[in-house]
Design a protein around this motif. Sequence first.
Motif, PDB file in Angstrom:
ATOM      1  N   ASP A   1       0.834  -1.195   0.000  1.00  0.00           N
ATOM      2  CA  ASP A   1       0.000   0.000   0.000  1.00  0.00           C
ATOM      3  C   ASP A   1       0.872   1.250   0.000  1.00  0.00           C
ATOM      4  O   ASP A   1       1.969   1.262   0.566  1.00  0.00           O
ATOM      5  CB  ASP A   1      -0.907   0.020   1.231  1.00  0.00           C
ATOM      6  N   THR A   2       0.368   2.307  -0.613  1.00  0.00           N
ATOM      7  CA  THR A   2       1.092   3.570  -0.644  1.00  0.00           C
ATOM      8  C   THR A   2       0.116   4.719  -0.780  1.00  0.00           C
ATOM      9  O   THR A   2      -1.018   4.544  -1.234  1.00  0.00           O
ATOM     10  CB  THR A   2       2.107   3.588  -1.807  1.00  0.00           C
ATOM     11  N   ASP A   3       0.533   5.899  -0.378  1.00  0.00           N
ATOM     12  CA  ASP A   3      -0.243   7.130  -0.529  1.00  0.00           C
ATOM     13  C   ASP A   3       0.504   8.067  -1.465  1.00  0.00           C
ATOM     14  O   ASP A   3       1.698   8.309  -1.283  1.00  0.00           O
ATOM     15  CB  ASP A   3      -0.465   7.816   0.821  1.00  0.00           C
ATOM     16  N   LEU A   4      -0.204   8.605  -2.456  1.00  0.00           N
ATOM     17  CA  LEU A   4       0.400   9.467  -3.455  1.00  0.00           C
ATOM     18  C   LEU A   4      -0.220  10.863  -3.389  1.00  0.00           C
ATOM     19  O   LEU A   4      -1.448  10.992  -3.314  1.00  0.00           O
ATOM     20  CB  LEU A   4       0.192   8.883  -4.852  1.00  0.00           C
ATOM     21  N   PRO A   5       0.582  11.922  -3.431  1.00  0.00           N
ATOM     22  CA  PRO A   5       0.037  13.284  -3.389  1.00  0.00           C
ATOM     23  C   PRO A   5      -0.638  13.654  -4.702  1.00  0.00           C
ATOM     24  O   PRO A   5      -0.128  13.345  -5.778  1.00  0.00           O
ATOM     25  CB  PRO A   5       1.274  14.148  -3.137  1.00  0.00           C
ATOM     26  N   VAL A   6      -1.786  14.303  -4.614  1.00  0.00           N
ATOM     27  CA  VAL A   6      -2.511  14.757  -5.799  1.00  0.00           C
ATOM     28  C   VAL A   6      -3.125  16.117  -5.518  1.00  0.00           C
ATOM     29  O   VAL A   6      -3.282  16.536  -4.375  1.00  0.00           O
ATOM     30  CB  VAL A   6      -3.627  13.776  -6.219  1.00  0.00           C
ATOM     31  N   THR A   7      -3.516  16.789  -6.605  1.00  0.00           N
ATOM     32  CA  THR A   7      -4.289  18.021  -6.492  1.00  0.00           C
ATOM     33  C   THR A   7      -5.543  17.847  -7.331  1.00  0.00           C
ATOM     34  O   THR A   7      -5.758  16.826  -7.954  1.00  0.00           O
ATOM     35  CB  THR A   7      -3.482  19.232  -6.997  1.00  0.00           C
TER      36      THR A   7
END
Length: 363
Positions: A36-42
């Motif tokens: 699992d991972t978290d990715l920055p987005v706008t």
Amino acid sequence: MRLPVKVTSALFACGVLLASLTAAMPAEAAAISCTDTDLPVTGPGLPPLVPGAPATVHGRLCLPAGQAPDTVQLLVHGGTYNSAYWDLPYEPQRYSYQRDMAGHGYATFAVDQLGAGRSSHPLSLPLSVWAEAEAMHEVVGHLRAGHAGGVAFGKVVIAGHSVGSGVVAVEASTYHDVDGVILTGITHLPALPVLVVGAALGLQPVLLDNQLSTLGSDPLYFTTKPGARAGLFYAEGDADPAVIAADEATKDQVSVPGMGTVAVFGIVLPATKGITVPVLQVVGEKDVLFCGPLALRDCSDAGALHAQEAPYYADPSKLTTYVLPGAGHSVALHENAGDYRDATRSWLRERVGAAPQGYHSIG
């Protein structure tokens, strides 16, 4: 006391068999890996939840054993779902799209859309189809750059289900950054009477839902009422009651503005006209939301579906259609979903040039 030769031989054979099974278990477990991972987005109109901090999209990357494939499928769930749609916590050897794909040598990255699962939960009002599509565009960039699991993928195929298919169509037609598109649980003429009645009788604000009320959602986040998913998403005779129960247990919320803009700009208005890469469109034969007389859609076979859907694509020769017999809306969770996954792998090989990395059974 010496044992008879036959008994000794039998015990030896049992020992060898037990040892072989024990030795096989770690190899089987190591056949695939999921992280699992978290990715920055706008996204347009999405202020950070914490000043100076970006929103994040949570995802699960599943890889086959050995060298990572060059291609990854970016999986986008439907409304009132989260990424558990692609990795249901019940009989994964039969119902997990991700684990089955990894077992057959294909990489997948299943995300929680903004507003769902372990991704950021912004205010629902600005969470339109364009906001979700921009977030997925950024995830595509992360996958190509190796920000998920340290693997820089050369090809990205974006796949959606239902409302997620609308997001996928807008993403692919706007940014032209993917190598293939998979749309499931969707046609361009939904059964409006069924959708209206289904929404009226089957949806409620998350604030009123005992299961999800702890999310602290605003009034424009909705979910399904208890027991509604069976009639909306499944076809009797091709669905395991335990799967429906697991579906109910992992249900999530959807933004009403997001669902509305997806319906208009991702489905009814043909965002698919702007897609320039190969497309696989998959529906269940008995999908009451997008097939049948009320949808003006004959989903009895792939040929009939292709003839009706082809006008919504700029290049119909790039469209491949597949109908899963006897299945309802949520094609990945029906008893014969393995046939749909096999068809998807054939399409990946033949139309996208995505070869599997080995083969590893998961059960």
